[in-house]
Write a protein that holds these residues in place. Structure first.
Motif, PDB file in Angstrom:
ATOM      1  N   PRO A  39       0.792  -1.233   0.000  1.00 40.04           N
ATOM      2  CA  PRO A  39       0.000   0.000   0.000  1.00 40.04           C
ATOM      3  C   PRO A  39       0.828   1.288   0.000  1.00 40.04           C
ATOM      4  O   PRO A  39       0.407   2.294  -0.558  1.00 40.04           O
ATOM      5  CB  PRO A  39      -0.835  -0.107   1.282  1.00 40.04           C
ATOM      6  N   GLU A  40       2.031   1.264   0.606  1.00 44.22           N
ATOM      7  CA  GLU A  40       2.833   2.483   0.636  1.00 44.22           C
ATOM      8  C   GLU A  40       3.618   2.697  -0.656  1.00 44.22           C
ATOM      9  O   GLU A  40       4.362   3.666  -0.781  1.00 44.22           O
ATOM     10  CB  GLU A  40       3.766   2.516   1.851  1.00 44.22           C
ATOM     11  N   GLY A  41       3.463   1.781  -1.643  1.00 42.91           N
ATOM     12  CA  GLY A  41       4.032   2.004  -2.963  1.00 42.91           C
ATOM     13  C   GLY A  41       5.296   1.214  -3.295  1.00 42.91           C
ATOM     14  O   GLY A  41       5.700   1.196  -4.449  1.00 42.91           O
ATOM     15  N   ASN A  42       5.930   0.566  -2.330  1.00 40.14           N
ATOM     16  CA  ASN A  42       7.093  -0.248  -2.669  1.00 40.14           C
ATOM     17  C   ASN A  42       6.645  -1.658  -3.037  1.00 40.14           C
ATOM     18  O   ASN A  42       5.509  -2.060  -2.777  1.00 40.14           O
ATOM     19  CB  ASN A  42       8.130  -0.248  -1.533  1.00 40.14           C
ATOM     20  N   GLN A  43       7.554  -2.418  -3.655  1.00 35.73           N
ATOM     21  CA  GLN A  43       7.232  -3.766  -4.097  1.00 35.73           C
ATOM     22  C   GLN A  43       8.258  -4.754  -3.567  1.00 35.73           C
ATOM     23  O   GLN A  43       9.420  -4.399  -3.347  1.00 35.73           O
ATOM     24  CB  GLN A  43       7.214  -3.837  -5.620  1.00 35.73           C
ATOM     25  N   SER A  44       7.813  -5.998  -3.386  1.00 36.50           N
ATOM     26  CA  SER A  44       8.691  -7.069  -2.903  1.00 36.50           C
ATOM     27  C   SER A  44       8.407  -8.357  -3.646  1.00 36.50           C
ATOM     28  O   SER A  44       7.308  -8.571  -4.161  1.00 36.50           O
ATOM     29  CB  SER A  44       8.469  -7.342  -1.410  1.00 36.50           C
ATOM     30  N   PHE A  45       9.439  -9.211  -3.671  1.00 34.90           N
ATOM     31  CA  PHE A  45       9.276 -10.593  -4.085  1.00 34.90           C
ATOM     32  C   PHE A  45       9.211 -11.430  -2.829  1.00 34.90           C
ATOM     33  O   PHE A  45      10.056 -11.282  -1.945  1.00 34.90           O
ATOM     34  CB  PHE A  45      10.460 -11.069  -4.940  1.00 34.90           C
ATOM     35  N   LEU A  46       8.219 -12.292  -2.722  1.00 34.25           N
ATOM     36  CA  LEU A  46       8.132 -13.252  -1.629  1.00 34.25           C
ATOM     37  C   LEU A  46       8.397 -14.615  -2.242  1.00 34.25           C
ATOM     38  O   LEU A  46       7.624 -15.087  -3.089  1.00 34.25           O
ATOM     39  CB  LEU A  46       6.754 -13.231  -0.971  1.00 34.25           C
ATOM     40  N   ARG A  47       9.502 -15.212  -1.853  1.00 33.12           N
ATOM     41  CA  ARG A  47       9.939 -16.486  -2.424  1.00 33.12           C
ATOM     42  C   ARG A  47       9.735 -17.594  -1.388  1.00 33.12           C
ATOM     43  O   ARG A  47      10.429 -17.636  -0.376  1.00 33.12           O
ATOM     44  CB  ARG A  47      11.403 -16.369  -2.821  1.00 33.12           C
ATOM     45  N   PHE A  48       8.762 -18.452  -1.659  1.00 32.06           N
ATOM     46  CA  PHE A  48       8.467 -19.586  -0.795  1.00 32.06           C
ATOM     47  C   PHE A  48       9.329 -20.746  -1.284  1.00 32.06           C
ATOM     48  O   PHE A  48       9.163 -21.229  -2.408  1.00 32.06           O
ATOM     49  CB  PHE A  48       6.974 -19.929  -0.860  1.00 32.06           C
ATOM     50  N   VAL A  49      10.276 -21.175  -0.447  1.00 37.94           N
ATOM     51  CA  VAL A  49      11.325 -22.110  -0.842  1.00 37.94           C
ATOM     52  C   VAL A  49      11.035 -23.503  -0.292  1.00 37.94           C
ATOM     53  O   VAL A  49      10.540 -23.650   0.825  1.00 37.94           O
ATOM     54  CB  VAL A  49      12.691 -21.597  -0.327  1.00 37.94           C
ATOM     55  N   LYS A  50      11.405 -24.506  -1.082  1.00 41.13           N
ATOM     56  CA  LYS A  50      11.215 -25.916  -0.717  1.00 41.13           C
ATOM     57  C   LYS A  50       9.744 -26.190  -0.400  1.00 41.13           C
ATOM     58  O   LYS A  50       9.389 -26.616   0.689  1.00 41.13           O
ATOM     59  CB  LYS A  50      12.127 -26.329   0.420  1.00 41.13           C
ATOM     60  N   CYS A  51       8.909 -25.928  -1.405  1.00 40.34           N
ATOM     61  CA  CYS A  51       7.470 -26.153  -1.260  1.00 40.34           C
ATOM     62  C   CYS A  51       7.157 -27.639  -1.348  1.00 40.34           C
ATOM     63  O   CYS A  51       7.749 -28.365  -2.138  1.00 40.34           O
ATOM     64  CB  CYS A  51       6.710 -25.410  -2.347  1.00 40.34           C
ATOM     65  N   TYR A  52       6.194 -28.058  -0.523  1.00 44.92           N
ATOM     66  CA  TYR A  52       5.723 -29.437  -0.533  1.00 44.92           C
ATOM     67  C   TYR A  52       4.265 -29.526  -0.937  1.00 44.92           C
ATOM     68  O   TYR A  52       3.778 -30.604  -1.272  1.00 44.92           O
ATOM     69  CB  TYR A  52       5.942 -30.089   0.839  1.00 44.92           C
ATOM     70  N   TRP A  53       3.547 -28.408  -0.897  1.00 46.60           N
ATOM     71  CA  TRP A  53       2.131 -28.408  -1.246  1.00 46.60           C
ATOM     72  C   TRP A  53       1.712 -26.972  -1.524  1.00 46.60           C
ATOM     73  O   TRP A  53       2.067 -26.054  -0.780  1.00 46.60           O
ATOM     74  CB  TRP A  53       1.336 -28.975  -0.077  1.00 46.60           C
ATOM     75  N   ILE A  54       0.980 -26.774  -2.616  1.00 45.92           N
ATOM     76  CA  ILE A  54       0.450 -25.453  -2.973  1.00 45.92           C
ATOM     77  C   ILE A  54      -0.984 -25.622  -3.446  1.00 45.92           C
ATOM     78  O   ILE A  54      -1.290 -26.519  -4.226  1.00 45.92           O
ATOM     79  CB  ILE A  54       1.282 -24.794  -4.108  1.00 45.92           C
ATOM     80  N   LEU A  55      -1.850 -24.747  -2.962  1.00 51.62           N
ATOM     81  CA  LEU A  55      -3.224 -24.672  -3.453  1.00 51.62           C
ATOM     82  C   LEU A  55      -3.411 -23.260  -3.985  1.00 51.62           C
ATOM     83  O   LEU A  55      -3.232 -22.283  -3.253  1.00 51.62           O
ATOM     84  CB  LEU A  55      -4.237 -24.940  -2.334  1.00 51.62           C
ATOM     85  N   LEU A  56      -3.760 -23.166  -5.246  1.00 53.38           N
ATOM     86  CA  LEU A  56      -3.971 -21.864  -5.871  1.00 53.38           C
ATOM     87  C   LEU A  56      -5.404 -21.845  -6.386  1.00 53.38           C
ATOM     88  O   LEU A  56      -5.735 -22.513  -7.363  1.00 53.38           O
ATOM     89  CB  LEU A  56      -2.971 -21.685  -7.013  1.00 53.38           C
ATOM     90  N   GLN A  57      -6.262 -21.126  -5.667  1.00 54.64           N
ATOM     91  CA  GLN A  57      -7.679 -21.049  -6.016  1.00 54.64           C
ATOM     92  C   GLN A  57      -7.980 -19.595  -6.351  1.00 54.64           C
ATOM     93  O   GLN A  57      -8.107 -18.758  -5.463  1.00 54.64           O
ATOM     94  CB  GLN A  57      -8.513 -21.515  -4.829  1.00 54.64           C
ATOM     95  N   MET A  58      -8.053 -19.304  -7.643  1.00 58.06           N
ATOM     96  CA  MET A  58      -8.268 -17.924  -8.063  1.00 58.06           C
ATOM     97  C   MET A  58      -9.263 -17.882  -9.211  1.00 58.06           C
ATOM     98  O   MET A  58      -9.303 -18.780 -10.044  1.00 58.06           O
ATOM     99  CB  MET A  58      -6.953 -17.280  -8.480  1.00 58.06           C
ATOM    100  N   ASN A  59     -10.036 -16.839  -9.245  1.00 60.92           N
ATOM    101  CA  ASN A  59     -10.949 -16.581 -10.343  1.00 60.92           C
ATOM    102  C   ASN A  59     -10.281 -15.560 -11.261  1.00 60.92           C
ATOM    103  O   ASN A  59      -9.753 -14.559 -10.793  1.00 60.92           O
ATOM    104  CB  ASN A  59     -12.276 -16.047  -9.813  1.00 60.92           C
ATOM    105  N   MET A  60     -10.297 -15.821 -12.542  1.00 58.29           N
ATOM    106  CA  MET A  60      -9.613 -14.960 -13.502  1.00 58.29           C
ATOM    107  C   MET A  60     -10.643 -14.237 -14.378  1.00 58.29           C
ATOM    108  O   MET A  60     -11.823 -14.510 -14.319  1.00 58.29           O
ATOM    109  CB  MET A  60      -8.677 -15.809 -14.375  1.00 58.29           C
ATOM    110  N   GLY A  61     -10.158 -13.308 -15.187  1.00 58.53           N
ATOM    111  CA  GLY A  61     -11.013 -12.625 -16.152  1.00 58.53           C
ATOM    112  C   GLY A  61     -11.578 -11.300 -15.677  1.00 58.53           C
ATOM    113  O   GLY A  61     -12.272 -10.618 -16.429  1.00 58.53           O
ATOM    114  N   PHE A  62     -11.295 -10.927 -14.433  1.00 56.54           N
ATOM    115  CA  PHE A  62     -11.773  -9.641 -13.917  1.00 56.54           C
ATOM    116  C   PHE A  62     -10.825  -8.526 -14.343  1.00 56.54           C
ATOM    117  O   PHE A  62      -9.612  -8.712 -14.339  1.00 56.54           O
ATOM    118  CB  PHE A  62     -11.844  -9.672 -12.381  1.00 56.54           C
ATOM    119  N   ASN A  63     -11.358  -7.382 -14.670  1.00 62.85           N
ATOM    120  CA  ASN A  63     -10.543  -6.223 -15.017  1.00 62.85           C
ATOM    121  C   ASN A  63     -10.273  -5.395 -13.766  1.00 62.85           C
ATOM    122  O   ASN A  63     -10.689  -4.246 -13.656  1.00 62.85           O
ATOM    123  CB  ASN A  63     -11.237  -5.361 -16.077  1.00 62.85           C
ATOM    124  N   ALA A  64      -9.588  -6.025 -12.815  1.00 63.54           N
ATOM    125  CA  ALA A  64      -9.278  -5.363 -11.544  1.00 63.54           C
ATOM    126  C   ALA A  64      -8.021  -5.999 -10.958  1.00 63.54           C
ATOM    127  O   ALA A  64      -7.748  -7.179 -11.184  1.00 63.54           O
ATOM    128  CB  ALA A  64     -10.437  -5.506 -10.569  1.00 63.54           C
TER     129      ALA A  64
END
Length: 129
Positions: A39-64
């Motif tokens: 929110p304050e305008g800076n950006q970061s990379f968050l690197r999750f290392v040595k992953c054993y399980w990922i769930l990615l539940q996202m809805n796409m197609g929104f113009n936002a």
């Protein structure tokens, strides 16, 4: 990465700009990297290392932009226990795992990651190899 570091990030109304999954060397490189605009305008990379399980539940197609509602970090959870049981059945006893959950505002999505560690790097700084 300490739990408090992740939880103290200004998650509410931050924006997920990019999601990258790297399995270029499976078993050695199993990572998820988020690029986040805070929110304050800076950006970061968050690197999750040595992953054993990922769930990615996202809805796409929104113009936002995909803004974040909440984020959490746990070292004990039902999902974490289930993942450990699966790996224990394969002869691997996994200790020191982290369970991260990020819920989004825009599309009511959810990103869940179970991994060994998290590295946070400001955009423009070199990312650890």
């Amino acid at each position: 990465m300490m739990e408090s570091d992740f939880l103290e990030l200004p998650w509410h109304d931050s924006v997920i700009l990019n999601i990258n999954i790297d399995r270029s060397n499976p078993g050695e490189v199993d990572e998820l990297v988020l690029k986040v605009d805070w929110p304050e305008g800076n950006q970061s990379f968050l690197r999750f290392v040595k992953c054993y399980w990922i769930l990615l539940q996202m809805n796409m197609g929104f113009n936002a932009l995909e803004s974040v509602l909440t984020a959490d970090h746990m070292v004990e959870s039902e999902t974490l226990s289930e993942v450990k049981q699966v790996w224990k059945g394969m002869g691997r006893d996994l200790e020191g795992l982290n369970h991260f959950i990020i819920e989004t505002n825009t599309t009511a999505g959810k990103i869940e990651i179970i991994c060994k560690q998290l590295e946070i790097t400001a955009v423009g700084e070199p990312i650890k190899e």
